[in-house]
Design an enzyme around this catalytic site. Structure first.
Site, PDB file in Angstrom:
ATOM      1  N   GLY A  15      35.626  56.432  88.992  1.00  0.00           N
ATOM      2  CA  GLY A  15      35.533  57.376  87.896  1.00  0.00           C
ATOM      3  C   GLY A  15      36.278  56.941  86.661  1.00  0.00           C
ATOM      4  O   GLY A  15      35.945  57.357  85.546  1.00  0.00           O
ATOM      5  N   GLU A  65      36.071  50.052  86.220  1.00  0.00           N
ATOM      6  CA  GLU A  65      35.394  49.110  87.098  1.00  0.00           C
ATOM      7  C   GLU A  65      36.325  47.939  87.383  1.00  0.00           C
ATOM      8  O   GLU A  65      37.169  47.584  86.558  1.00  0.00           O
ATOM      9  CB  GLU A  65      34.087  48.624  86.466  1.00  0.00           C
ATOM     10  CG  GLU A  65      34.259  48.056  85.079  1.00  0.00           C
ATOM     11  CD  GLU A  65      32.935  47.791  84.376  1.00  0.00           C
ATOM     12  OE1 GLU A  65      31.901  48.275  84.895  1.00  0.00           O
ATOM     13  OE2 GLU A  65      32.927  47.117  83.334  1.00  0.00           O
ATOM     14  N   VAL A  66      36.134  47.333  88.548  1.00  0.00           N
ATOM     15  CA  VAL A  66      36.989  46.229  88.982  1.00  0.00           C
ATOM     16  C   VAL A  66      36.135  44.964  89.054  1.00  0.00           C
ATOM     17  O   VAL A  66      35.044  44.964  89.650  1.00  0.00           O
ATOM     18  CB  VAL A  66      37.633  46.526  90.349  1.00  0.00           C
ATOM     19  CG1 VAL A  66      38.562  45.390  90.757  1.00  0.00           C
ATOM     20  CG2 VAL A  66      38.423  47.835  90.297  1.00  0.00           C
ATOM     21  N   ASP A 103      46.601  59.738  97.278  1.00  0.00           N
ATOM     22  CA  ASP A 103      45.171  59.527  97.500  1.00  0.00           C
ATOM     23  C   ASP A 103      44.955  58.473  98.577  1.00  0.00           C
ATOM     24  O   ASP A 103      44.222  57.494  98.383  1.00  0.00           O
ATOM     25  CB  ASP A 103      44.485  59.115  96.197  1.00  0.00           C
ATOM     26  CG  ASP A 103      42.967  59.286  96.270  1.00  0.00           C
ATOM     27  OD1 ASP A 103      42.499  60.028  97.158  1.00  0.00           O
ATOM     28  OD2 ASP A 103      42.258  58.675  95.445  1.00  0.00           O
ATOM     29  N   LYS A 115      43.199  57.030 101.478  1.00  0.00           N
ATOM     30  CA  LYS A 115      41.860  57.157 102.059  1.00  0.00           C
ATOM     31  C   LYS A 115      41.351  55.761 102.405  1.00  0.00           C
ATOM     32  O   LYS A 115      41.915  54.755 101.940  1.00  0.00           O
ATOM     33  CB  LYS A 115      40.909  57.853 101.079  1.00  0.00           C
ATOM     34  CG  LYS A 115      40.736  57.134  99.750  1.00  0.00           C
ATOM     35  CD  LYS A 115      39.842  57.930  98.814  1.00  0.00           C
ATOM     36  CE  LYS A 115      39.655  57.213  97.478  1.00  0.00           C
ATOM     37  NZ  LYS A 115      38.784  57.987  96.554  1.00  0.00           N
ATOM     38  N   ASN A 161      40.906  53.063  99.677  1.00  0.00           N
ATOM     39  CA  ASN A 161      42.087  52.564  98.976  1.00  0.00           C
ATOM     40  C   ASN A 161      42.965  51.681  99.850  1.00  0.00           C
ATOM     41  O   ASN A 161      44.075  51.318  99.431  1.00  0.00           O
ATOM     42  CB  ASN A 161      42.913  53.729  98.434  1.00  0.00           C
ATOM     43  CG  ASN A 161      42.260  54.385  97.244  1.00  0.00           C
ATOM     44  OD1 ASN A 161      41.399  53.792  96.584  1.00  0.00           O
ATOM     45  ND2 ASN A 161      42.646  55.623  96.955  1.00  0.00           N
TER      46      ASN A 161
END
Length: 386
Positions: free
Chosen positions: A17, A20-21, A129, A131, A134
């Site tokens: 969101g 970008e990587v 966060d 999850k 990640n």
């Protein structure tokens, strides 16, 4: 495309969101890196501040189980963050490709993740966060925590809500205290890690619901179904510990440091505790007993041997072979060193009382009876006189 005259972008390896990587090449040092570019569409006014916070937060952590930050800057009105490039996949990809993880791999993921969280918590950083997406795993299976984009410091006065009133974090792994609006803490990360491990073990998260509100209620009120009832083949010790990480009360969960040590020690296998060292034999050998009968023992030491003397007698009654009795040895005139006489560990037959002892005993009884009679007579005379 060359970013900041240094980083040559090659392939997009992820989108989110915020940005970008890219897989890129650092042309100055000649090494592969990952470059995260912030989207410049202006959809979220706080995105740049959160992006900058991620850079500052991850830069404080230098740990083998945390993705390291290498550089941060601005290029063409877009912030960029340069990180270590992990040659592997996320745990979300690993779960999708191979299904639930085996206990050995799950314990490795638990240990590495807890190590990374322990390093963050030691710096006062809460990830918020945790999850599968990640957590990144390299080709050797080493797990590293990434994406500190919504992390916060423990002493940060801001609450758990964004400016739009939405709870920060992923609902499937959200701690109960955060579901009711309490700020995140280190214990919240441990609950999220427990949900993640449950998901990797079972193939599904512990709680699922058609709406976000119903999902939050489950985190707050519903106990998780034990993994073995959903087909997971975990050792009982592993399952019990995992459920403790999902405790509703934060104080009942283990810390990241405790979890890392527990999984590293192999206790998850349910192996029995090591046996205590063997105790010496209750009765020493005959040769040693003979040495202990010398004059160098003190009277206190002689009394401490009394239980062994009684034990020898009981052994004789149970049918054990009897040993020759040793008579006491007279002590020197000075009485120094052993309290007047020395004794061995063998039981000595008791002496029969002599005539003199019998007379003393009878005389004592007569004296007591006579004294009582005189007291009663004196009492009667006094009462008559009164």
């Amino acid at each position: 495309m060359l970013v900041a005259d240094r980083y040559r972008l090659q392939t997009v390896i992820g989108r989110g969101g915020m940005g970008e990587v890219w897989q890129a090449l650092d042309e100055v040092l000649g090494r592969p890196v990952a470059v995260k570019l912030l989207l410049n569409d202006g959809a979220d006014a706080s995105a740049e501040a959160r992006f900058r916070l991620e850079a500052q937060t991850s830069a404080r952590l230098n740990h083998p189980h945390v993705v390291g930050t290498l550089d941060f800057g601005s290029w063409e009105d877009r912030c960029f963050l340069v990180m270590e490039l992990i040659d592997g996949d996320s745990l979300a990809d690993e779960l999708t490709a191979g299904g639930p993880l085996a206990p050995e791999r799950l314990a490795q993921v638990a240990q590495h993740s807890a190590e990374g969280l322990a390093a963050a918590h030691a710096q006062g950083i809460v990830h918020r966060d945790v999850k599968p997406g990640n957590l990144l795993s390299d080709r050797n299976g080493t797990v590293r925590i990434a994406d500190f984009g919504i992390a916060r410091f423990v002493d940060d006065p801001s609450g758990a809500l964004t400016t739009t009133g939405q709870i920060v974090g992923t609902g499937l792994y959200l701690a109960p205290e955060r579901a009711i609006g309490t700020p995140a803490s280190a214990a919240s990360d441990m609950y999220s890690l427990g949900c993640l491990l449950y998901h990797l073990a079972v193939g599904a998260p512990p709680f699922e619901a058609p709406t976000a509100t119903a999902l939050l209620y489950q985190h707050v009120d519903s106990p998780p179904v034990p993994p073995h009832q959903r087909g997971a083949a975990l050792p009982p010790a592993f399952e019990t510990y995992l459920l403790s990480m999902l405790a509703k009360k934060p104080e009942e969960r283990p810390t990241a440091r405790q979890a890392a040590d527990w999984f590293a020690g192999g206790a998850w296998r349910g192996a029995p505790e090591p046996l205590p060292p063997e105790r010496p034999a209750a009765f020493p050998s005959q040769g040693r007993e003979t040495q202990q009968t010398g004059g160098g023992r003190s009277g206190g030491q002689g009394r401490r041997r009394a239980p062994e003397q009684r034990g020898t007698g009981s052994s004789r009654r149970r049918g054990a072979p009897a040993r020759a009795a040793v008579t006491p040895t007279p002590a020197p005139a000075s009485g120094a060193g052993d309290g007047g006489w020395n004794t061995s560990v063998h039981r000595v037959p008791p002496r029969r009382p002599g005539l003199r002892s019998s007379l003393r005993r009878h005389f004592g009884v007569a004296a007591v009876v006579g004294g009582a009679a005189l007291f009663a007579l004196a009492l009667l005379v006094g009462m008559a006189f009164f």
